[in-house]
Design a protein around this motif. Structure first.
Motif, mmCIF file in Angstrom:
data_model
loop_
_atom_site.group_PDB
_atom_site.id
_atom_site.type_symbol
_atom_site.label_atom_id
_atom_site.label_comp_id
_atom_site.label_asym_id
_atom_site.label_seq_id
_atom_site.Cartn_x
_atom_site.Cartn_y
_atom_site.Cartn_z
ATOM 1 N N GLY A 1 0.798 -1.047 0.045
ATOM 2 C CA GLY A 1 0.127 -0.021 -0.089
ATOM 3 C C GLY A 1 0.837 1.088 -0.053
ATOM 4 O O GLY A 1 0.596 2.257 -0.759
ATOM 5 N N MET A 2 1.873 1.281 0.646
ATOM 6 C CA MET A 2 2.810 2.715 0.900
ATOM 7 C C MET A 2 3.322 2.469 -0.401
ATOM 8 O O MET A 2 3.576 3.762 -0.940
ATOM 9 C CB MET A 2 3.902 2.225 2.098
ATOM 10 N N MET B 1 -1.595 15.938 4.022
ATOM 11 C CA MET B 1 -1.689 14.661 4.614
ATOM 12 C C MET B 1 -3.141 14.259 4.927
ATOM 13 O O MET B 1 -3.491 13.151 4.533
ATOM 14 C CB MET B 1 -0.807 14.830 5.746
ATOM 15 N N LEU B 2 -3.813 14.884 5.687
ATOM 16 C CA LEU B 2 -5.392 14.498 6.405
ATOM 17 C C LEU B 2 -5.933 14.431 5.262
ATOM 18 O O LEU B 2 -6.890 13.532 5.213
ATOM 19 C CB LEU B 2 -5.683 15.711 7.160
ATOM 20 N N TRP C 1 -8.462 12.342 -6.686
ATOM 21 C CA TRP C 1 -9.494 11.359 -6.447
ATOM 22 C C TRP C 1 -9.289 9.948 -7.121
ATOM 23 O O TRP C 1 -9.427 9.182 -6.435
ATOM 24 C CB TRP C 1 -10.771 11.937 -6.961
ATOM 25 N N LEU C 2 -9.033 10.182 -8.475
ATOM 26 C CA LEU C 2 -8.709 9.004 -9.194
ATOM 27 C C LEU C 2 -7.476 7.967 -8.451
ATOM 28 O O LEU C 2 -7.466 6.818 -8.505
ATOM 29 C CB LEU C 2 -8.491 9.148 -10.772
ATOM 30 N N ASP C 3 -6.742 8.729 -8.181
ATOM 31 C CA ASP C 3 -5.357 7.944 -7.691
ATOM 32 C C ASP C 3 -5.580 7.524 -6.325
ATOM 33 O O ASP C 3 -5.287 6.367 -5.976
ATOM 34 C CB ASP C 3 -3.967 9.079 -7.638
ATOM 35 N N THR C 4 -6.041 8.284 -5.380
ATOM 36 C CA THR C 4 -6.603 7.910 -3.702
ATOM 37 C C THR C 4 -7.569 6.988 -3.790
ATOM 38 O O THR C 4 -7.464 5.815 -3.429
ATOM 39 C CB THR C 4 -6.332 9.223 -3.020
ATOM 40 N N ALA D 1 -1.262 2.863 2.493
ATOM 41 C CA ALA D 1 -0.987 3.913 1.490
ATOM 42 C C ALA D 1 -1.176 5.308 2.305
ATOM 43 O O ALA D 1 -0.378 6.186 1.680
ATOM 44 C CB ALA D 1 -2.258 3.653 0.583
ATOM 45 N N ALA D 2 -1.760 5.211 3.143
ATOM 46 C CA ALA D 2 -1.992 6.512 3.992
ATOM 47 C C ALA D 2 -0.458 6.839 4.789
ATOM 48 O O ALA D 2 -0.156 8.124 4.496
ATOM 49 C CB ALA D 2 -2.919 6.372 5.223
#
Length: 214
Positions: A14-15, A50-51, A138-141, A163-164
């Motif tokens: 995920g990262m 980040m948030l 939006w598409l990426d995340t 990922a976060a």
């Protein structure tokens, strides 16, 4: 302990995916870079970015990917708003390109000429706009990371946390690098090159987004 070890590959996956998607110098990264070089609310800007990414990733992993992605109307609204925002920001960058100015980053050697400043409210609103009015974000995340998390089944949440974490690591590193470079690369040539590149990138992205509507 065994659970943590078993989850590590999923967390790492995920990262890695998150950082590979976010590393491209897009509107959000360019804004963080500029705020860092200006040394104006850089850590506030980094925190908001980040948030925002964490919330978008959460939306994708916890539900959006399972609903089939964004609706056509919502995507169209995001694309239109994003294109407008990028066009205006591109014009501002182009204006700075035409009239470059070295920023006063050292109060001890400040000249009498006042430097442009950004309020905390403006910094937060700008960071939110670059994060939420960018359809590619939006598409990426939300969509790509959310969809990829489905492959991990019950470990999808671990994938999302990875990922976060990737987003946190990237923005912290970008903000720190820009902050550190501020005093060393503060020149008319640097700012003119940066603003020219930002203007072209913003307008190019806006044109691409508008084209996708037709």
């Amino acid at each position: 302990m065994s659970f943590a070890l078993a989850s590590f590959p999923t967390f790492t996956a995920g990262m890695v995916l998150s950082m590979s998607l976010i590393m491209a110098i897009g509107p959000q990264n360019a804004h963080v870079l500029r705020m860092g070089l200006q040394r104006q609310h850089v850590w506030l800007t980094v925190a908001v970015c980040m948030l925002s990414d964490m919330v978008l990733i959460g939306i994708g992993v916890l539900g959006l990917s399972q609903l089939g992605g964004l609706s056509d109307k919502l995507m169209g609204a995001l694309v239109g708003a994003g294109a407008l925002f990028l066009t205006v920001y591109g014009w501002k960058a182009f204006h700075r390109f035409l009239h470059p100015q070295v920023l006063n980053l050292d109060p001890a050697t400040a000249e009498a000429t006042p430097q442009p400043t950004t309020s905390r409210r403006q910094a937060v609103l700008a960071a939110l706009a670059f994060s939420w009015l960018n359809p590619h974000a939006w598409l990426d995340t939300a969509v790509l990371i959310g969809t990829a998390s489905l492959a991990y089944g019950a470990s999808a949440n671990v994938f999302g946390m990875g990922a976060a974490a990737g987003s946190v690591v990237w923005f912290a590193a970008l903000g720190l690098a820009a902050f550190w470079l501020g005093r060393r690369l503060n020149s008319l040539h640097l700012w003119r090159a940066l603003d020219g590149a930002v203007a072209l990138m913003m307008w190019g992205t806006a044109a691409f987004l508008l084209k996708s509507l037709f």
